[in-house]
Design an enzyme around this catalytic site. Structure first.
Site, PDB file in Angstrom:
ATOM      1  N   ASP A 194       5.682 -11.078  15.465  1.00 25.41           N
ATOM      2  CA  ASP A 194       5.061 -12.121  16.277  1.00 25.41           C
ATOM      3  C   ASP A 194       4.098 -12.917  15.394  1.00 25.41           C
ATOM      4  O   ASP A 194       2.959 -12.515  15.166  1.00 25.41           O
ATOM      5  CB  ASP A 194       4.305 -11.517  17.467  1.00 25.41           C
ATOM      6  CG  ASP A 194       3.825 -12.590  18.441  1.00 25.41           C
ATOM      7  OD1 ASP A 194       3.615 -13.745  18.019  1.00 25.41           O
ATOM      8  OD2 ASP A 194       3.647 -12.277  19.634  1.00 25.41           O
ATOM      9  N   HIS A 199      -3.138 -15.517  16.794  1.00 29.06           N
ATOM     10  CA  HIS A 199      -3.631 -14.174  16.534  1.00 29.06           C
ATOM     11  C   HIS A 199      -4.168 -13.997  15.113  1.00 29.06           C
ATOM     12  O   HIS A 199      -4.545 -12.884  14.728  1.00 29.06           O
ATOM     13  CB  HIS A 199      -2.528 -13.153  16.802  1.00 29.06           C
ATOM     14  CG  HIS A 199      -1.910 -13.315  18.152  1.00 29.06           C
ATOM     15  ND1 HIS A 199      -2.604 -13.087  19.319  1.00 29.06           N
ATOM     16  CD2 HIS A 199      -0.664 -13.724  18.533  1.00 29.06           C
ATOM     17  CE1 HIS A 199      -1.810 -13.331  20.355  1.00 29.06           C
ATOM     18  NE2 HIS A 199      -0.638 -13.723  19.904  1.00 29.06           N
ATOM     19  N   ILE A 214      -7.236 -13.906  19.043  1.00 26.23           N
ATOM     20  CA  ILE A 214      -7.157 -12.821  20.018  1.00 26.23           C
ATOM     21  C   ILE A 214      -6.034 -11.859  19.627  1.00 26.23           C
ATOM     22  O   ILE A 214      -5.124 -12.203  18.870  1.00 26.23           O
ATOM     23  CB  ILE A 214      -6.911 -13.354  21.443  1.00 26.23           C
ATOM     24  CG1 ILE A 214      -5.563 -14.100  21.535  1.00 26.23           C
ATOM     25  CG2 ILE A 214      -8.061 -14.253  21.883  1.00 26.23           C
ATOM     26  CD1 ILE A 214      -5.184 -14.532  22.942  1.00 26.23           C
ATOM     27  N   GLY A 217      -1.082  -9.521  23.329  1.00 23.16           N
ATOM     28  CA  GLY A 217      -1.008  -8.696  24.532  1.00 23.16           C
ATOM     29  C   GLY A 217      -0.066  -7.525  24.364  1.00 23.16           C
ATOM     30  O   GLY A 217      -0.312  -6.426  24.864  1.00 23.16           O
TER      31      GLY A 217
END
Length: 291
Positions: A194, A199, A214, A217
């Site tokens: 990803d 991120h 961040i 998830g």
């Protein structure tokens, strides 16, 4: 209308050949906190942790299904299906589920078939359910569903979809564990496929409305499943039958996850919060079904 539900649902599925090996599994496990379990006195060499990191003892955490083959065909591929034309800035990963048909092998080759399984009209938003079914020569391995929330794309009078949610657990949790998130956790996790700069890149994160990058998830998703397996399932990944969650909030690298666990007859209900932000919700409506 950017989302044509009828066209999206009628579109031919997309297929991709995927493969993975022990290094992919080990990297994923490190990305979700293997060898860093604070409950172990020497986590890097603890026998229970070596099942996640040492190739001669390796088993596969079922949430690896979200990144096997680097996540191909993946959510972004699903957002380019016929009938779907959306602004990625309006897209949120709302929830994730995986159903295991049998344990994931350490080394494997398979075919992943992806399609839009459902489109729901929530008024001010649409929800796409992107389903990926993975099978090898011996039969089905797993089914992934990603629930994608698209702001501003509802209101066409379509099916609102199911509104049922798991009944909230009552009483105090049977177990509470805390898992620190390393400052470099997102940088490590993204190596499993990803590459969203949200991120990693502070400037990109600011454009998205965050003061810093961040955590993925799906990284929190993996950290949580590992905690359930290690604390309530005897460390046996083969007991997991299905795992689903709703992403209720973000996690920042460097924070601590508080994971509350409630035992049920054949499942574990879970709630995850961020300790440093007054237990702000992170994962909700989370259930691990097990043998």
């Amino acid at each position: 209308m950017p989302i044509d539900a009828a066209t999206a649902l009628a579109a031919e599925p997309r297929t991709a050949e995927i493969a993975w090996g022990h290094k992919d599994v080990q990297l994923y496990h490190l990305g979700v906190g293997a060898a860093a379990n604070p409950d172990r006195s020497n986590p890097a060499t603890d026998p229970d942790e070596l099942r996640y990191t040492l190739e001669s003892r390796l088993h596969v955490l079922p949430s690896f299904a979200t990144v096997a083959g680097a996540g191909s065909p993946g959510v972004i591929g699903g957002l380019s299906m016929p009938g779907v034309d959306v602004n990625l800035a309006h897209v949120l990963h709302g929830g994730q589920s995986v159903e295991l048909h049998r344990p994931i092998p350490v080394e494997g080759k398979a075919v992943a078939t992806s399609r839009v399984a459902a489109v729901y009209d929530k008024g001010k938003a649409a929800i796409l359910v992107l389903r990926t079914e993975v099978a090898d020569t011996e039969g089905p391995l797993w089914t992934n569903d990603a629930q994608i929330f698209v702001r501003g794309e509802g209101g066409w009078g379509g099916d609102r979809g199911p509104s049922t949610r798991p009944e909230a657990p009552t009483g105090p949790p049977d177990k509470v564990v805390e898992r620190p998130v390393r400052e470099d956790q997102a940088l490590l996790y993204r190596l499993s496929g990803d590459w969203n700069p949200l991120h990693a890149d502070p400037e990109f994160a600011k454009l998205a409305g965050f003061d810093r990058p961040i955590l993925h998830g799906l990284c929190t998703y993996g950290i949580t499943l590992k905690a359930v397996v290690d604390t309530l399932l005897g460390g046996d990944v083969g007991r997991v039958r299905a795992y689903r969650t709703r992403f209720a909030g973000v996690v920042f690298p460097g924070e601590t996850l508080r994971i509350r666990l409630w035992r049920q007859e054949d499942s574990v209900q879970v709630a995850v919060t961020a300790v440093e932000r007054d237990d702000a919700p992170v994962l909700a409506d989370t259930v691990v079904e097990h043998a």
